[in-house]
Design an enzyme around this catalytic site. Structure first.
Site, PDB file in Angstrom:
ATOM      1  N   ARG A 138      11.673 -21.056 -14.945  1.00  0.00           N
ATOM      2  CA  ARG A 138      12.882 -21.539 -15.552  1.00  0.00           C
ATOM      3  C   ARG A 138      12.702 -22.778 -16.409  1.00  0.00           C
ATOM      4  NH1 ARG A 138      16.217 -18.403 -16.374  1.00  0.00           N
ATOM      5  NH2 ARG A 138      17.889 -19.899 -16.512  1.00  0.00           N
ATOM      6  N   ILE A 139      12.139 -23.857 -15.975  1.00  0.00           N
ATOM      7  CA  ILE A 139      11.959 -25.068 -16.762  1.00  0.00           C
ATOM      8  C   ILE A 139      10.876 -24.699 -18.099  1.00  0.00           C
ATOM      9  CG2 ILE A 139      11.199 -27.484 -16.758  1.00  0.00           C
ATOM     10  CD1 ILE A 139      13.974 -26.976 -15.403  1.00  0.00           C
ATOM     11  N   SER A 288      12.900 -35.930 -10.908  1.00  0.00           N
ATOM     12  CA  SER A 288      13.516 -34.489 -10.498  1.00  0.00           C
ATOM     13  C   SER A 288      14.664 -34.514 -11.373  1.00  0.00           C
ATOM     14  CB  SER A 288      14.017 -34.450  -9.247  1.00  0.00           C
ATOM     15  OG  SER A 288      14.847 -35.444  -8.859  1.00  0.00           O
ATOM     16  N   CYS A 289      15.412 -33.425 -11.607  1.00  0.00           N
ATOM     17  CA  CYS A 289      16.641 -33.329 -12.305  1.00  0.00           C
ATOM     18  C   CYS A 289      17.720 -34.378 -11.803  1.00  0.00           C
ATOM     19  CB  CYS A 289      17.178 -31.781 -12.452  1.00  0.00           C
ATOM     20  SG  CYS A 289      17.564 -31.229 -10.614  1.00  0.00           S
ATOM     21  N   ASN A 320      15.010 -20.846  -7.452  1.00  0.00           N
ATOM     22  CA  ASN A 320      14.074 -20.092  -7.151  1.00  0.00           C
ATOM     23  C   ASN A 320      13.446 -20.119  -5.802  1.00  0.00           C
ATOM     24  OD1 ASN A 320      14.128 -18.005  -9.224  1.00  0.00           O
ATOM     25  ND2 ASN A 320      12.774 -19.054 -10.502  1.00  0.00           N
ATOM     26  N   ARG A 334      16.735 -22.998   4.033  1.00  0.00           N
ATOM     27  CA  ARG A 334      16.504 -22.310   2.704  1.00  0.00           C
ATOM     28  C   ARG A 334      16.118 -21.031   2.775  1.00  0.00           C
ATOM     29  NH1 ARG A 334      14.041 -26.760  -1.705  1.00  0.00           N
ATOM     30  NH2 ARG A 334      15.068 -28.333  -1.077  1.00  0.00           N
ATOM     31  N   THR A 347      17.040 -33.981  -0.324  1.00  0.00           N
ATOM     32  CA  THR A 347      16.599 -34.583  -1.721  1.00  0.00           C
ATOM     33  C   THR A 347      16.023 -35.552  -1.772  1.00  0.00           C
ATOM     34  OG1 THR A 347      17.782 -35.002  -3.907  1.00  0.00           O
ATOM     35  CG2 THR A 347      19.009 -35.657  -2.009  1.00  0.00           C
ATOM     36  N   ARG A 370      23.109 -26.972  -1.333  1.00  0.00           N
ATOM     37  CA  ARG A 370      22.829 -26.240  -2.273  1.00  0.00           C
ATOM     38  C   ARG A 370      24.250 -25.178  -2.162  1.00  0.00           C
ATOM     39  NH1 ARG A 370      17.393 -25.608  -3.950  1.00  0.00           N
ATOM     40  NH2 ARG A 370      16.473 -27.481  -4.043  1.00  0.00           N
ATOM     41  N   ASN A 453      21.227 -28.858 -14.280  1.00  0.00           N
ATOM     42  CA  ASN A 453      19.860 -29.362 -13.611  1.00  0.00           C
ATOM     43  C   ASN A 453      18.630 -28.640 -14.357  1.00  0.00           C
ATOM     44  OD1 ASN A 453      21.485 -27.477 -12.001  1.00  0.00           O
ATOM     45  ND2 ASN A 453      19.747 -26.486 -11.860  1.00  0.00           N
TER      46      ASN A 453
END
Length: 481
Positions: A138-139, A288-289, A320, A334, A347, A370, A453
């Protein structure tokens, strides 16, 4: 003529002016490496309607719409100057000129305001700096889009290669397709072709070598003509100095991690502590974002009001790392279905604040939930300040920070009463202050900070890479400190 006719005629006139701006903006970018901004938003490769919408957006933060009739003269004045590589904000030029009482012409004022980018003071155009992406998720793909977008001038950063594990049949075709189409961020702006025989993706004329490797030790980048490159690790597999040092292979000069670094790896939030990077530092992290979202406004509030303590609660889009359906996962919770549940998780953003803001003595705690959206998150920053203030004062202060301060590329501001998460997909800022949701009572301030993000964080990564590569060009007029 009716009122409606007057409105339509006005629109058509503004369309014509915006259309005339496009070739000027393009020529400045291609020939002089000058990026024209409007309230820190790039106008390069933008359509007529996009230019007009960007001008109108100023109404939300500055109180009144900025007209293309106001900014065009400043853009025209730039064409008469011997400019070097730089970023020039024509909105700031127009607004500072409006408050200047010396009687200067637009041309005289513009020449004075951007003097640092002209004549003997200007920066010389540099040779492109090679960049390698290790991982293409993704990034990685969003960073690739940004690198390709910024390669238009032929200077700055040049994406040379992507390193991935070999997949199945038509691996490179599928990876190119994922770069071309994105369910959240839309179509790639340009053309992409695939050269399977030579394992290359050609995106807007940029030849990107796809290198297959299972481990950093397998790659000699000089074999592909790559030298002194900055490698961006998007995998998150290695987080400490020992692990990331594996990337320092022939052809690689520096390594940038797109995840929080561990141990003595510097965690960098552009706009806040990027100037602390030592010239000889070869390994660093972009944190991190969420850290990027909260640290700039936290710094802004600490500078003006002082911060005694704080708590950040992030309502974060799923990633993901979570499962689509209930299944085994190493982490608690998760493993439960991401699209069907709100999932309480941890976090590291709060603890990462200390690395980015070592002078901040306040204790910052944090937690995260989340939620079933694919992108855009919100951080709720609850602060006890060192002095009492009012909601109006805080909003006026943060609005000005977003417009004219050194943090204007990190902090955005919206007063839109119906704003929701989808509105911020594609935001290039680290976070956006939601004016309507802000709460202040005495020495307590609660800020609601939207952030993309994925894309906003990728923009922060690119800014760090530009800084360490020496192609982060100065902005004019200079931000107000």
């Amino acid at each position: 003529m009716t009122v409606n006719d007057d409105s339509f005629t006005n629109w058509k006139n503004r369309e014509e002016i915006a259309e005339s701006m496009i070739p000027i903006i393009g020529k400045l970018h291609r020939e002089r490496d000058v990026t024209v901004l409007l309230h820190s938003r790039s106008l390069v490769n933008k359509s007529v309607v996009s230019i007009l919408k960007t001008h109108r957006f100023a109404r939300q933060i500055a109180g009144e719409e900025l007209s293309v009739t106001e900014t065009l003269p400043f853009l025209q004045a730039l064409t008469t100057l011997d400019l070097g590589p730089s970023q020039i904000d024509i909105a700031m030029l127009a607004e500072t000129y409006r408050s200047d009482d010396r009687g200067l012409s637009v041309a005289e004022f513009t020449a004075e305001a951007v003097a640092g980018a002209t004549g003997d003071d200007k920066i010389e155009r540099r040779e492109p700096r090679d960049v390698v992406l290790y991982g293409f998720g993704r990034i990685g793909r969003l960073v690739a889009r940004l690198l390709i977008e910024k390669a238009g001038s032929g200077n700055g950063l040049r994406l040379r290669a992507v390193v991935v594990r070999q997949g199945g049949e038509q691996d490179i075709v599928k990876r190119a397709s994922l770069l071309r189409r994105d369910s959240i961020h839309g179509q790639f702006q340009g053309t992409i072709t695939v050269d399977e025989a030579n394992s290359k993706i050609i995106a807007n004329g940029n030849e990107i070598k796809v290198i297959y490797a299972g481990d950093p030790s397998e790659v000699d980048y000089t074999a592909y003509g790559i030298k002194d490159a900055i490698l961006i690790d998007n995998t998150g597999k290695w987080r400490d100095r020992e692990g990331l040092s594996k990337h320092l292979r022939p052809g690689i000069d520096k390594v940038v991690l797109t995840a929080p670094g561990k141990g003595d790896v510097p965690n960098i939030v552009h706009g806040v502590n990027h100037d602390t990077i030592k010239p000889d530092e070869q390994i660093l992290s972009c944190a991190s974002c969420t850290t990027n979202a909260i640290v700039p406004p936290l710094k802004a509030m600490a500078d003006e009001y002082g911060v005694l303590r704080g708590h950040v609660e992030t309502v974060h889009s799923f990633t993901n790392d979570q499962n689509l359906l209930d299944n085994y996962h190493n982490s608690d919770r998760r493993g439960r279905s991401a699209p069907l549940n709100m999932v309480i998780t941890e976090t590291g953003a709060a603890s990462a604040v200390a690395k980015a803001l070592p002078d901040l003595q306040a204790k910052i705690t944090g937690s995260s939930i989340r939620v079933p959206v694919p992108d855009v998150s919100i951080a709720i920053l609850n602060l006890q300040l060192a002095r009492e203030t009012s909601r109006e004062e805080v909003l006026d202060y943060l609005r000005n920070v977003s417009l004219t301060s050194p943090l204007m590329r990190q902090i955005d501001f919206t007063s839109a009463p119906d704003a929701v998460s989808n509105d911020f997909i594609g935001s290039r800022h680290a976070s956006i202050v939601d004016a309507g949701a802000t709460k202040v009572e005495g020495d307590n301030a609660i800020l609601y900070l939207w952030y993309d993000n994925e894309f906003g964080y990728s923009c922060q990564v690119i800014r760090v890479v530009q800084h360490v590569s020496g192609v982060e060009y100065p902005t004019y007029p200079a931000p107000v400190v």
